[in-house]
Scaffold this active site. Structure first.
Site, PDB file in Angstrom:
ATOM      1  N   HIS A   1      17.898  -0.130  11.903  1.00 17.01           N
ATOM      2  CA  HIS A   1      18.381   0.393  13.196  1.00 17.01           C
ATOM      3  C   HIS A   1      17.305   0.264  14.261  1.00 17.01           C
ATOM      4  O   HIS A   1      16.188  -0.156  13.978  1.00 17.01           O
ATOM      5  CB  HIS A   1      18.881   1.825  13.053  1.00 17.01           C
ATOM      6  CG  HIS A   1      17.834   2.830  12.660  1.00 17.01           C
ATOM      7  ND1 HIS A   1      17.306   2.900  11.406  1.00 17.01           N
ATOM      8  CD2 HIS A   1      17.219   3.805  13.371  1.00 17.01           C
ATOM      9  CE1 HIS A   1      16.420   3.875  11.349  1.00 17.01           C
ATOM     10  NE2 HIS A   1      16.336   4.439  12.542  1.00 17.01           N
TER      11      HIS A   1
ATOM     12  N   ASP B   1      17.698   4.977   7.897  1.00 18.76           N
ATOM     13  CA  ASP B   1      17.975   6.387   8.186  1.00 18.76           C
ATOM     14  C   ASP B   1      19.483   6.554   8.262  1.00 18.76           C
ATOM     15  O   ASP B   1      20.171   5.701   8.830  1.00 18.76           O
ATOM     16  CB  ASP B   1      17.347   6.791   9.530  1.00 18.76           C
ATOM     17  CG  ASP B   1      15.837   6.827   9.452  1.00 18.76           C
ATOM     18  OD1 ASP B   1      15.297   6.656   8.342  1.00 18.76           O
ATOM     19  OD2 ASP B   1      15.189   7.015  10.497  1.00 18.76           O
TER      20      ASP B   1
ATOM     21  N   ASP C   1      10.214   3.306  14.880  1.00 14.01           N
ATOM     22  CA  ASP C   1       9.529   3.412  13.591  1.00 14.01           C
ATOM     23  C   ASP C   1      10.205   2.525  12.540  1.00 14.01           C
ATOM     24  O   ASP C   1       9.770   2.482  11.389  1.00 14.01           O
ATOM     25  CB  ASP C   1       9.411   4.875  13.123  1.00 14.01           C
ATOM     26  CG  ASP C   1      10.764   5.537  12.900  1.00 14.01           C
ATOM     27  OD1 ASP C   1      11.738   5.098  13.538  1.00 14.01           O
ATOM     28  OD2 ASP C   1      10.842   6.510  12.115  1.00 14.01           O
TER      29      ASP C   1
ATOM     30  N   HIS D   1      23.612   8.094  11.939  1.00 13.20           N
ATOM     31  CA  HIS D   1      22.268   8.220  12.499  1.00 13.20           C
ATOM     32  C   HIS D   1      22.167   7.867  13.975  1.00 13.20           C
ATOM     33  O   HIS D   1      21.984   8.736  14.796  1.00 13.20           O
ATOM     34  CB  HIS D   1      21.274   7.418  11.658  1.00 13.20           C
ATOM     35  CG  HIS D   1      19.852   7.649  12.057  1.00 13.20           C
ATOM     36  ND1 HIS D   1      19.249   8.878  11.993  1.00 13.20           N
ATOM     37  CD2 HIS D   1      18.916   6.805  12.576  1.00 13.20           C
ATOM     38  CE1 HIS D   1      18.004   8.785  12.432  1.00 13.20           C
ATOM     39  NE2 HIS D   1      17.778   7.546  12.790  1.00 13.20           N
TER      40      HIS D   1
ATOM     41  N   GLU E   1      16.177   7.094   2.304  1.00  9.56           N
ATOM     42  CA  GLU E   1      15.274   7.937   3.092  1.00  9.56           C
ATOM     43  C   GLU E   1      15.371   9.356   2.567  1.00  9.56           C
ATOM     44  O   GLU E   1      16.363   9.725   1.909  1.00  9.56           O
ATOM     45  CB  GLU E   1      15.673   7.902   4.574  1.00  9.56           C
ATOM     46  CG  GLU E   1      16.993   8.564   4.895  1.00  9.56           C
ATOM     47  CD  GLU E   1      16.922   9.514   6.071  1.00  9.56           C
ATOM     48  OE1 GLU E   1      15.891  10.204   6.216  1.00  9.56           O
ATOM     49  OE2 GLU E   1      17.900   9.575   6.840  1.00  9.56           O
TER      50      GLU E   1
END
EC number: 3.1.27.-
Lengths: 870, 600
Positions: free
Chosen positions: B68, B178, B72, B157, B203
């Site tokens: 995504h 995520d 990060d 997410h 995750e």
């Protein structure tokens, strides 16, 4: 001190060259990243242990020692360590510890590891190492048996936290840091640390294992320090105990049947020979080379990649490459024994060597050429002109690899093409370079990929099946083909190249990435055709090619993929940059629909494409390459474009197109483009009005760039210029032409630049400051700032500036008289401002005081949001 | 031994820069290529030098997959592809491909603006990097090459977030990135089919938490904003250009509409338009409610939220401003903060995490006197609030996903070691599968037993069918044939066909055995006795007495001979082919028991 670029300051012991690839080395460098050239005063002002830091330190140490207080985020301890390392570079560690007993208390507290978090443990180990790097501090810490407690067998190794990789990593890095002096060496030998390092070479963590190998090299070099002066180097058996221990460990590992152990040994040797330049290495290589050679007798050869690295490291070493036991024979054997894929990197490395026997170079080059020779052979229609490596034996392994599986074939070809591409651009490029057969090979590979090669022979049939539609190979081959444009190629080959490029460009099968590479290669070949034809004009073949190229380009400009439209526009910009002035090129381009399509793309939904369209049309129009042929329409079209670009500048929702417009405008202004020159003042005023409202600071910076060009040009207009006049520097001292000053005041230029001076985005303010300094130096005589200070409207202007500086940008500047402007320029402390702006705007937040405050402030507040990253 | 190897270079027992290397059946894949916002040196990027010790990255890695658009997870991508030199394919979903460059550009601008960094990727590099991206649709199987295929699943997410299945032959790994197992205001819940991968990499940000309903946090947020503007204060909400900003905009827009509020709401970045454009464009990625109401009213067309002008900050009266960047570390948001900080009527709401060193971090940790440039001290009197709106699966959600996918083993990333340890035990207990939690740089190796597809010749199948045994679904069945391994393919054929195809001649393999019999009669008579005995015993078999005196039973040949030394003993030479091995053994055993007494 106006320099704004950053640099690394080498460590005092000069070991910044220590394996520049490793994070360990880089993290050492990190500590210095705050330092600016000529900024020693900044270092002392920002990074030393000042009273505020001294005051905060005990509280922080208490927090670190308290297991109930979770430490702030991971980065804080890293930054804290960076700071301590920097402090110990300039100050006495011993003094630091004596002045701050809390630090020793923290280290002592760590000896009871059940009370400490693994993060703090790892930090403390590294911190202790950093302090103990100075011998007197080492002795001081040793007195309390602190180091033994931390690094000895009774220390970290016995802790339950030893199972955590970051603790093991901290242990190694701590030892790396302290291993700087003879006392440290004795400590390492006596504490049993070296045996632990041996075992850590096989650690499940890559980071720990790699650091362990590097530490061994470091200890070995430290043990041998001072043995280079004058006297001959004794045999290994007479070396210091620590060094002997490491060497015999390496020997044992080389004997091992387990590949990981062999790899570890080879890695240690590679780093050793790569890093050190001392004569003892010759003795070491003399002792170990038979063992290394014996690896070649095993089947399969263990740790082939590491072996390649080692041999290249040895061959690059000035000490070893000229030694009696030089690496050449083993190198030749290895080249012979390794599989084509494994031998490739070794062959390339060999060819890159400064000094190397010619036979070996020939052998290495043969290995690089082999896969392409096989391709040529497999696809040859009839015995034709000599190919690659004709008449030489071998290559069966290569054929096997090429035919064994698709992935092996693709892997070998991509690697080979990349290696040859790299080689051709190097000064060590072999001569004679088989340009023609290589071109043939590149072209045939592309044909195999696009399915147009003749699959009549069985080899070719197999290759067709394997490579058809293979994008990876296509990309690699196009890159290689592009590089081959550097060599001299006969006309036939060029035609062949243009044909295959055109095929790739027009094929509906070509992926966007392949097309991009094809455009790049085409540009290089067109440039090379100029070279071949001997003048700056395109060759007749190239022109013929252009005739076919533009329809293809037209199609690509209408592609549904934005990537393709964008690459096509970038290509068009380059084309017109190079050949926009050439009549034949102009004719071909103007007879196509390319310029019109480029114009249409100014409204593309994708902002990247709009930006590229702005650049392309700007370039075309500055060359007079618009689509419409008649001159009256020309004028209209050009004015239309100017207005189109103005519209984009004021309304486009994204920064890229607006930035591109300003680049085009600045270039037009610089070139004295007719539309701009017609009414420059209107042009500048309109542009600045749009830019001053822009939220993108890069657009504002470019607005300032445009102002600078305008100022320089206007200043030049009002200054008498005689190319033959010999004048002293004083004679050119600024006496501003009244009309020049009036021009500046008539435009909204000052308002724009002064607003920019107090912009919240640092680069804008910095650029404005530079611009005002330039203007002040050019306009204000060097007399004092007092004289015309209280001119007609300077008071209101100063009030406005004051407000702006405080962040209130609402109030306008008002009309400005030239005198007031001069007075204002003189009254501002521009140098002072420039100094401030040159600093990174986060220099306060990144200061050690800020770090310590933040770490203390977060105590007890972490649970809430620590894991809430995004 | 075939195996799957996983090495996190980032996100191994930490929440920082996700970057996980996976080797599966000889293919190497990088999962995410994230950046750590907390560093301003090269530690912000994963250490790519560990990917391969030698050779080019492009040759080593088969592809990079981005889950995504959060930095990060994708922030190091332009650095990796344009500066480190990876030139291979990069896969992500369409929304991620559209939004990723906006965030990268946003971050680049802040880094260059604030720190004056020259050695950072440029706009051109971001563009060139994005040109290497291959965008994928949900549930579309994408062939990276002949062997490696990937498939994206919805992850919730943020817009465009996806979980990826990576498959080579029968081996597969699922990487969640995520994800969120509960739908929120504009996105749906993550979903995956029962794909039973060899390994699920998940995750574990909220590994030990059961999150309360997001509704409470939203109510709290609206209440605080409302109270502040009611008393005439200004509200600053520092955000990054995309993601949470849109979520909060929807919240405020709906609330303003319902309460009929007139206080202006501004969005400071020039990117709103584009962001909203993408939310409209990728409406299928949002949740059902948004999709349903889309026809009447597009949730991303905001009536109350207007573009911000820098001069507005000085206007009197209440207002709400969304400004970038989200950590108050530079630019517009910091400038507004400086102006408003001194008034206790105002409020700043931090809707996300802030790294150390930023003003956001300082005020969240309670610092109220901030040293600014030029030794100025800024006293913060305005209210400071932190509200977490991050959308990760909690412990319950993670367990739910494991249950859904039914993996053979689980590997935890993107979380803290302590919390992971708890979850690991829970997963191992509940699902009886191994669960790993490697630190950065540690490699987990999982042996796999790949099933290799084998083609069966029609002839062989027909022969099998002819025996009258019909195949039963899901029931293993034994089938004899000759396995031909040729040109990387496997085929099972009848041995006759194999011989024919390979141009081989058949070798006859015969077993022989000598059996000693006490019999003083002549050899021919002994043979006759053997014949009679076997004829009586083996009624179902064809037993023959040949003219040369030997006896045959099927392919088994029995000849009687005199013993060279003992005339009272006869030697029976028994030989048979391997096809009749069972019968041969039986006969030998039978003959060793001796012959029945002949009637005298």
């Amino acid at each position: 001190p106006r320099c704004t670029f950053w640099t690394l300051v080498p460590a005092a012991d000069g070991h910044q060259e220590w394996d520049s690839n490793s994070r360990l080395a880089r993290s050492r460098g990190v500590a210095f990243s705050y330092l600016a050239v000529g900024g020693k005063d900044r270092r002392t002002s920002v990074l030393i242990m000042d009273p505020e830091c001294s005051r905060l330190l005990p509280a922080l140490c208490a927090v670190l020692a308290d297991p109930r207080q979770p430490v702030a985020d991971d980065t804080c301890l890293e930054k804290l360590l960076d700071w301590f390392k920097t402090v110990t570079e300039t100050e006495s560690s011993l003094q630091l510890l004596q002045d701050h007993p809390c630090l020793v208390e923290l280290l002592s507290h760590v000896l009871k590891p059940q009370d400490v978090s693994p993060r703090v443990l790892s930090f403390a180990l590294r911190l202790a190492g950093a302090f103990a790097a100075q011998e007197d501090c080492f002795q001081y810490l040793q007195q309390g048996d602190l180091l033994l407690g931390l690094f000895g067998e009774a220390g970290a190794l016995g802790w339950s936290a030893w199972s955590i990789p970051s603790v093991r990593s901290g242990w190694i890095q701590g030892l790396c840091a302290l291993a700087h002096h003879p006392s440290a060496l004795h400590f390492l030998a006596d504490s049993g640390a070296v045996d632990t390092v041996f075992s850590l070479q096989g650690d499940p963590s890559l980071f720990v294992a790699s650091a362990a190998s590097q530490l061994l090299v470091y200890i070995l070099a430290l043990s041998m320090q001072g043995r280079d002066a004058g006297s001959p180097i004794p045999e290994v058996a007479a070396w210091p105990v620590c060094a002997q221990k490491i060497v015999s460990h390496v020997q044992e590992s080389l004997h091992s049947t387990a590949a990981p152990q062999v790899t570890q040994a080879l890695n240690v040797l590679t780093t050793t020979f790569g890093r050190c330049r001392s004569p003892w290495m010759e003795v070491l290589w003399g002792q170990l080379s038979p063992l290394v050679a014996s690896l070649l007798k095993r089947d399969p050869i263990p740790a082939a990649h590491s072996l390649v690295d080692l041999l290249l490291s040895v061959a690059r070493s000035p000490v070893l490459s000229s030694a009696a036991c030089g690496p050449w024979e083993i190198l030749a054997q290895t080249l012979h024994r390794l599989s084509p894929t494994q031998a490739g990197p070794l062959a390339l490395g060999t060819l890159k060597l400064q000094r190397c026997p010619q036979e070996l170079r020939t052998q290495a080059f043969g290995i690089l050429l082999q896969p392409l020779a096989c391709i040529l052979k497999a696809t040859a229609q009839a015995p034709g002109p000599p190919g690659l490596l004709d008449g030489t034996a071998g290559g069966s392994m290569t054929v096997d690899t090429l035919l064994s599986s698709k992935s092996a074939c693709v892997g070998l070809l991509c690697q080979t093409l990349a290696h040859l591409e790299e080689l051709q651009t190097l000064p060590q490029c072999p001569s004679p370079w088989p340009q023609e057969p290589l071109l043939d090979a590149a072209v045939i590979i592309l044909r195999l990929c696009d399915g147009s090669a003749d699959p009549s022979s069985s080899g070719a049939g197999r290759l067709c099946g394997t490579l058809a539609g293979c994008i990876r190979v296509q990309r690699a081959a196009l890159d290689f083909l592009g590089t081959l444009s550097q060599g001299m190629s006969p006309q036939e080959s060029m035609l062949q190249v243009f044909a295959i490029l055109l095929k790739n460009l027009e094929s509906p099968e070509s992926s966007p990435t392949v097309l991009k590479k094809a455009f790049q290669a085409t540009l290089r070949w067109l440039q090379s055709s100029v070279k071949t034809s001997g003048c700056s004009d395109l060759s007749p073949d190239a022109l013929l090619f252009l005739g076919e190229l533009f329809p293809v380009l037209q199609k690509r400009l209408c592609s549904p993929c934005w990537e393709v439209r964008d690459s096509a526009l970038e290509f068009l910009t380059h084309l017109s940059q190079h050949w926009g002035g050439q009549a034949d090129f102009r004719e071909e381009l103007q007879s196509s629909e390319v310029p019109m399509l480029a114009c249409q793309l100014l409204q593309d939904p994708e902002s990247y494409v709009r930006a590229s369209a702005v650049a392309a049309t700007g370039q075309l129009f500055s060359r007079g390459l618009q689509a419409t042929p008649t001159s009256s329409e020309n004028l209209q079209a050009q004015q239309g474009l100017l207005m189109d670009l103005m519209y984009i500048l004021s309304t486009d929702s994204e920064g890229f197109p607006r930035r591109a417009v300003l680049q085009v405008f600045t270039q037009w202004l610089r070139d004295g483009h007719a539309d701009v020159a017609r009414d420059t003042e209107w042009f500048v005023t309109t542009v600045l009005q749009a830019v001053s409202r822009d939220l993108d600071w890069e657009v504002r910076v470019q607005g300032l760039e445009l102002v600078q060009v305008f100022l320089t040009q206007t200043l030049g207009r009002f200054r008498p210029r005689c190319p033959y006049a010999v004048t002293l520097p004083e004679a050119t001292s600024p006496t501003p032409h009244p009309e020049f000053l009036r021009t500046l005041c008539r435009l909204p230029l000052f308002e724009f630049v002064f607003r920019a001076l107090f912009d919240c985005d640092r680069p804008v303010a910095q650029k404005a400051c530079d611009l005002l300094l330039f203007l002040r130096d050019e306009t204000a005589p060097s007399s004092g700032p007092q004289e015309t200070r209280d001119g007609p409207n300077s008071a209101s202007v100063e009030v406005a500036l004051q407000r702006w500086q405080e962040g209130e940008q609402g109030q306008p500047l008002g009309d400005l008289e030239p005198e007031a402007m001069l007075a204002l320029l003189r009254s501002l402390d521009l140098e002072g401002l420039q100094g401030k702006l040159a600093k990174s705007s986060d220099h306060i937040e990144k200061s050690p005081q800020s770090l310590l405050q933040d770490m203390l402030a977060t105590v007890g507040m972490l649970e809430e949001n620590e894991a809430d990253c995004y | 031994m075939p195996e799957i190897r996983v090495t996190p270079l980032g996100a191994g027992q930490d929440v920082g820069r996700s970057c996980i290397l996976v080797s599966i059946a000889g293919k190497n894949v990088m999962l995410d290529c994230g950046m750590h916002m907390g560093y301003n040196d090269d530690r912000r990027f994963p250490d790519f030098s560990y990917i391969t010790q030698s050779g080019r990255l492009t040759d080593f890695l088969d592809c990079v997959i981005i889950s995504h658009f959060h930095l990060d997870h994708c922030g190091a991508l332009p650095y990796f592809s344009e500066m480190v030199g990876y030139d291979g394919p990069i896969y992500m979903t369409h929304p991620t491909q559209a939004i990723c460059p906006i965030l990268l550009e946003d971050y680049r601008k802040i880094a260059v603006d604030k720190k004056g960094e020259a050695n950072f990727f440029t706009s051109q590099m971001i563009k060139d990097c994005m040109k290497k991206v291959v965008a994928v649709h949900l549930h579309q199987t994408v062939q990276v090459d002949d062997e490696l295929e990937i498939k994206a699943y919805y992850a919730g997410h943020v817009l465009g977030a996806a979980m990826f299945q990576i498959k080579v032959g029968s081996e597969s790994v699922v990487y969640t990135g995520d994800y969120n197992m509960t739908p929120d205001r504009h996105l749906g819940a993550a979903w995956i089919d029962k794909c039973r991968p060899n390994l699920l990499i998940t995750e574990s940000t909220y590994a030990t938490t059961i999150r309360d309903s997001k509704r409470c946090r939203e109510r709290d947020f609206l209440k605080k904003v409302h109270e502040t503007v009611e008393r005439g204060g200004k509200v600053l909400i520092p955000v990054f250009a995309l993601g949470r900003a849109q979520e909060l905009c929807i919240l405020l827009e709906t609330f303003w509409e319902r309460m009929n509020l007139k206080v202006p709401i501004y969005f400071s970045t020039g990117l709103t338009e584009k962001a909203n454009h993408y939310y409209k464009l990728f409406i299928t990625w949002t949740n059902q409610k948004i999709r349903k109401t889309f026809v009447q009213r597009n949730m991303f067309e905001f009536k109350h939220i207007k573009a911000f002008d820098r001069a507005f900050a000085d206007n009197p009266g209440p207002m709400v401003v969304f400004a970038t960047p989200g950590m108050l570390h530079a630019g517009q948001s910091l400038q507004i903060f400086r102006k408003w900080a001194g008034n206790e009527k105002n409020m700043v709401i931090m809707p996300g995490y802030c790294v150390q060193g930023t003003v956001g971090h300082k005020i969240l940790s309670g610092q109220r006197k901030l040293e600014m440039e030029g030794r100025q001290v800024l006293e913060v009197k305005m209210q400071v609030e932190y509200m977490s709106f991050s959308a990760h699966a909690d412990a319950k959600g993670i367990m739910q996903l494991v249950g859904q996918a039914e993996p053979e083993s689980v590997l935890l990333v993107h979380g803290e070691a302590k919390k992971m340890e708890f979850l690991r035990q829970k997963i191992e207990q509940e699902f009886r599968v191994s669960c790993y939690m490697p630190a950065n740089g540690e490699t987990v190796t999982l042996p796999t037993s790949p099933s290799i597809p084998v083609g069966i010749s029609l002839g062989l199948l027909k022969r099998e069918m002819a025996q009258g045994l019909l195949p039963e679904a899901k029931k293993p069945r034994l089938l004899h044939g000759t396995l031909i391994m040729k040109d990387s393919s496997f085929r099972l054929v009848s041995s006759e066909q194999a011989l024919k195809e390979l141009g081989l001649t058949e070798h006859q393999l015969r077993f022989t055995c000598r059996v000693h019999l006490q019999d003083t009669r002549k050899e021919q008579e002994t043979a006759l006795r053997v014949y009679s005995h076997l004829k009586n015993t083996l009624k179902d078999h064809c037993v023959q007495h040949l003219p040369d005196g030997s006896v045959t039973v099927e392919s088994i040949l029995i000849q009687a001979a005199a013993h060279s030394e003992d005339p009272g003993t006869k030697v029976l030479l028994v030989s048979w082919t391997y096809q009749d091995e069972e019968l041969g053994s039986f006969l030998t055993a039978l003959l060793k028991n001796g012959l029945p007494q002949a009637p005298s």
